[in-house]
Design a protein around this motif. Sequence first.
Motif, short mmCIF file in Angstrom:
data_model
loop_
_atom_site.label_atom_id
_atom_site.label_comp_id
_atom_site.label_asym_id
_atom_site.label_seq_id
_atom_site.Cartn_x
_atom_site.Cartn_y
_atom_site.Cartn_z
N LEU A 14 0.82 -1.21 0.00
CA LEU A 14 0.00 0.00 0.00
C LEU A 14 0.85 1.26 0.00
O LEU A 14 0.45 2.29 -0.54
CB LEU A 14 -0.94 0.01 1.21
N ALA A 15 2.04 1.19 0.58
CA ALA A 15 2.92 2.35 0.65
C ALA A 15 3.66 2.61 -0.64
O ALA A 15 4.15 3.71 -0.88
CB ALA A 15 3.92 2.18 1.79
N MET A 16 3.74 1.62 -1.51
CA MET A 16 4.47 1.78 -2.78
C MET A 16 3.65 2.63 -3.74
O MET A 16 2.45 2.46 -3.86
CB MET A 16 4.75 0.42 -3.42
N PRO A 17 4.31 3.58 -4.44
CA PRO A 17 3.57 4.38 -5.42
C PRO A 17 3.14 3.53 -6.60
O PRO A 17 3.86 2.63 -7.03
CB PRO A 17 4.58 5.45 -5.86
N ALA A 18 1.96 3.80 -7.09
CA ALA A 18 1.46 3.07 -8.26
C ALA A 18 2.18 3.56 -9.50
O ALA A 18 2.46 4.74 -9.66
CB ALA A 18 -0.04 3.28 -8.40
N ALA A 19 2.48 2.65 -10.40
CA ALA A 19 3.12 3.03 -11.66
C ALA A 19 2.09 3.66 -12.57
O ALA A 19 0.95 3.24 -12.64
CB ALA A 19 3.71 1.79 -12.33
N SER A 20 2.52 4.70 -13.27
CA SER A 20 1.63 5.32 -14.25
C SER A 20 1.55 4.39 -15.45
O SER A 20 2.42 3.55 -15.66
CB SER A 20 2.17 6.69 -14.67
N PRO A 21 0.51 4.53 -16.29
CA PRO A 21 0.42 3.66 -17.47
C PRO A 21 1.65 3.75 -18.37
O PRO A 21 2.09 2.75 -18.92
CB PRO A 21 -0.83 4.18 -18.20
N ALA A 22 2.23 4.95 -18.49
CA ALA A 22 3.41 5.09 -19.34
C ALA A 22 4.60 4.34 -18.75
O ALA A 22 5.42 3.81 -19.47
CB ALA A 22 3.76 6.57 -19.51
N GLN A 23 4.69 4.26 -17.39
CA GLN A 23 5.78 3.55 -16.77
C GLN A 23 5.55 2.04 -16.82
O GLN A 23 6.48 1.27 -16.88
CB GLN A 23 5.94 3.98 -15.32
N ALA A 24 4.29 1.63 -16.74
CA ALA A 24 3.97 0.21 -16.67
C ALA A 24 4.24 -0.50 -17.99
O ALA A 24 4.69 -1.63 -18.01
CB ALA A 24 2.51 0.03 -16.27
N GLU A 25 3.96 0.14 -19.09
CA GLU A 25 4.14 -0.46 -20.41
C GLU A 25 5.35 0.13 -21.11
O GLU A 25 5.57 1.33 -21.07
CB GLU A 25 2.92 -0.19 -21.28
N GLU A 26 6.10 -0.73 -21.76
CA GLU A 26 7.23 -0.24 -22.54
C GLU A 26 6.71 0.46 -23.79
O GLU A 26 5.84 -0.05 -24.49
CB GLU A 26 8.15 -1.39 -22.93
N VAL A 27 7.24 1.64 -24.05
CA VAL A 27 6.85 2.39 -25.23
C VAL A 27 7.67 1.88 -26.41
O VAL A 27 8.89 1.74 -26.33
CB VAL A 27 7.08 3.91 -25.03
N SER A 28 7.00 1.61 -27.51
CA SER A 28 7.65 1.12 -28.72
C SER A 28 7.98 2.27 -29.64
O SER A 28 7.09 3.03 -30.04
CB SER A 28 6.74 0.13 -29.44
N PHE A 29 9.25 2.39 -29.99
CA PHE A 29 9.65 3.43 -30.94
C PHE A 29 8.93 3.24 -32.27
O PHE A 29 8.34 4.18 -32.80
CB PHE A 29 11.17 3.42 -31.13
N ALA A 30 8.96 2.02 -32.79
CA ALA A 30 8.37 1.75 -34.11
C ALA A 30 6.85 1.92 -34.13
O ALA A 30 6.30 2.49 -35.06
CB ALA A 30 8.74 0.34 -34.57
N ARG A 31 6.18 1.44 -33.10
CA ARG A 31 4.71 1.45 -33.11
C ARG A 31 4.09 2.73 -32.56
O ARG A 31 2.98 3.07 -32.93
CB ARG A 31 4.17 0.26 -32.32
N GLN A 32 4.80 3.44 -31.65
CA GLN A 32 4.18 4.59 -31.01
C GLN A 32 4.86 5.92 -31.32
O GLN A 32 4.18 6.93 -31.48
CB GLN A 32 4.13 4.37 -29.49
N ILE A 33 6.18 5.96 -31.38
CA ILE A 33 6.89 7.22 -31.61
C ILE A 33 6.98 7.54 -33.10
O ILE A 33 6.68 8.66 -33.52
CB ILE A 33 8.30 7.17 -30.96
N VAL A 34 7.38 6.57 -33.91
CA VAL A 34 7.53 6.81 -35.35
C VAL A 34 6.25 7.34 -36.00
O VAL A 34 6.32 8.28 -36.79
CB VAL A 34 8.08 5.56 -36.07
N PRO A 35 5.08 6.79 -35.69
CA PRO A 35 3.87 7.35 -36.33
C PRO A 35 3.65 8.83 -36.01
O PRO A 35 3.20 9.59 -36.87
CB PRO A 35 2.73 6.49 -35.77
N ILE A 36 3.99 9.25 -34.80
CA ILE A 36 3.86 10.67 -34.46
C ILE A 36 4.87 11.49 -35.26
O ILE A 36 4.53 12.52 -35.84
CB ILE A 36 4.07 10.90 -32.94
#
Length: 132
Positions: A14-36
Motif C-alpha cells: 500500500l505504501a508503494m507508489p502506483a506506476a503510471s500507465p506510461a511507466q507500466a508499459e514499454e513504449v515502442s519506438f516503431a509502433r508509437q513514436i515513429v507514427p507521431i
Amino acid sequence: MRRLIAGIAAAMLLAMPAASPAQAEEVSFARQIVPILKRRCATCHLTGEEPGSMALHPRGAYGSIVNAPSEQAPLLRVAPGKPDESYLYHKLRGTQLEVEGKGEPMPLEGWPLPDSEIALFRAWIEQGARDN
C-alpha cells in the motif's frame, strides 16, 4: 507470525507508489513514436537538409535524434534515460529557452502535441530510448 508477516507485506504494498500507465508499459519506438514523427514532424524534417538537420522519416528518425547533439542547445536531441536533458522533449513542451535553446516549439504546425503524445516521448526516453 504469519499474520504479522502478511500485515507487513500488505502495508508495504500500500505504501508503494502506483506506476503510471506510461511507466507500466514499454513504449515502442516503431509502433508509437515513429507514427507521431511521421505524421507531425517528417513533413518539415524529411531529408535532414532542412533546418535542424534531422531526417524524421521512419527509417532515418532514430539515427537523427538518439545520442545526436542538438544544433540549438548544449544538449543531446535525445539522451536515453534522461528526458529533462533531451532537447527534443523540451522542443515538444515549448521549454527550449529554459535549457539555453532557441527557436520555436515543435511541431510548428499544430503545436503543441497532445499531452498524451508528449507523455509517450517522455516515457520512451525514460525507458532508455530503445529502437524497438
